[in-house]
Design an enzyme around this catalytic site. Sequence first.
Site, PDB file in Angstrom:
ATOM      1  N   CYS A   1       0.861  -1.181   0.000  1.00 25.51           N
ATOM      2  CA  CYS A   1       0.000   0.000   0.000  1.00 25.51           C
ATOM      3  C   CYS A   1       0.898   1.232   0.000  1.00 25.51           C
ATOM      4  O   CYS A   1       1.688   1.431   0.929  1.00 25.51           O
ATOM      5  CB  CYS A   1      -0.867  -0.021   1.255  1.00 25.51           C
ATOM      6  SG  CYS A   1      -1.847   1.463   1.472  1.00 25.51           S
TER       7      CYS A   1
ATOM      8  N   CYS B   1      -0.731   3.688  -6.482  1.00 29.78           N
ATOM      9  CA  CYS B   1      -1.665   3.057  -5.546  1.00 29.78           C
ATOM     10  C   CYS B   1      -1.804   1.627  -6.037  1.00 29.78           C
ATOM     11  O   CYS B   1      -2.007   1.400  -7.237  1.00 29.78           O
ATOM     12  CB  CYS B   1      -3.024   3.757  -5.571  1.00 29.78           C
ATOM     13  SG  CYS B   1      -4.311   2.833  -4.689  1.00 29.78           S
TER      14      CYS B   1
HETATM   15  N1  DGL Z   1      -4.011   0.433  -2.033  1.00 23.17           N
HETATM   16  C1  DGL Z   1      -3.675   1.579  -1.275  1.00 23.17           C
HETATM   17  C2  DGL Z   1      -2.460   2.309  -1.830  1.00 23.17           C
HETATM   18  O1  DGL Z   1      -1.628   1.722  -2.496  1.00 23.17           O
HETATM   19  C3  DGL Z   1      -4.706   2.591  -0.875  1.00 23.17           C
HETATM   20  C4  DGL Z   1      -6.139   2.465  -1.017  1.00 23.17           C
HETATM   21  C5  DGL Z   1      -6.910   3.284   0.011  1.00 23.17           C
HETATM   22  O2  DGL Z   1      -7.046   4.511  -0.137  1.00 23.17           O
HETATM   23  O3  DGL Z   1      -7.345   2.666   0.977  1.00 23.17           O
HETATM   24  O4  DGL Z   1      -2.270   3.463  -1.585  1.00 23.17           O
END
Ligand code: DGL
Length: 270
Positions: free
Chosen positions: A72, A183
């Site tokens: 993430c 993301c």
């Molecule tokens: N998958 C997450 C990232 O790479 C974020 C998603 C969210 O905002 O919860 O930032």
Amino acid sequence: MVHALIFDSGVGGLSVSAEIRKVSPGIQQSYVADDMFRPYGEKTDQQLRERLPGLLWTLCETLKPDLVVMACNTASTSALSEIRAELDIPVIGVVPAIKPAAALSRTRSFAVLGTPGTVRRQYVDQLIKDFAPDHSVILQGSTRLVALAEDKLAGRPVHMGALSEEIAPIFKDPDVDCVVLACTHFPLLIEELAAAAPPGINWVDSGEAIARRVQSVAREISVFRPRRTGPDLALLVGQNNDPVRARAFKDYGFERVVGLLDSSKTAINA
Ligand code: DGL
């Protein structure tokens, strides 16, 4: 047999998990989706720093992985050192692929498409200063795209009008030839993004680089464990009772998918 814990706020980490499986099929994977606290991109640094170290500590005490992959960008760019301070195993974070994009862009114009939290982080500004000082860089934050990726993996149609609106500001600059998917949810929408964008755009994410890093860390760790400790398990914290979404985790190789719902609902075991 090395056991990795892959962590994200939802399905996004599956884009990283898939790359790790390609490079290191022998690594046992557990996955935790913090569905209850998504979207991380709308949370402050302080909220993430308060939640994540304790949560990761508890997960590591319970699941006993050899390493953690913070799959993430939002969590990695805000709370990585706090998480590392809490754990005594390697923690691999996700860095937005600004350096490769800077090298790839012929026009020296590219965009960073992440969550609102990630694109406003000083960490990202610093990466741009370090690796793309002579480039024109558009920062575009979107929470809606996170929801659209969640829709896709839950079997709901992806609203293409909404997706196009989210990326339209990037292409106001006709020179943009590269977009960093900062993301982990966004590579899951790659077909839809490519369909909605002008042709010829290079979409760059960090999945493969993380998989290589995991491979090298896994080699350094001496684990004298001949077998896996259990099935590849996905734990969905506060997951809405959605069998299609659970199925998606199975399709990504998680043999056991367990949803931990709030008290008003019953747990699902897919
Ligand atoms: N998958 C997450 C990232 O790479 C974020 C998603 C969210 O905002 O919860 O930032």
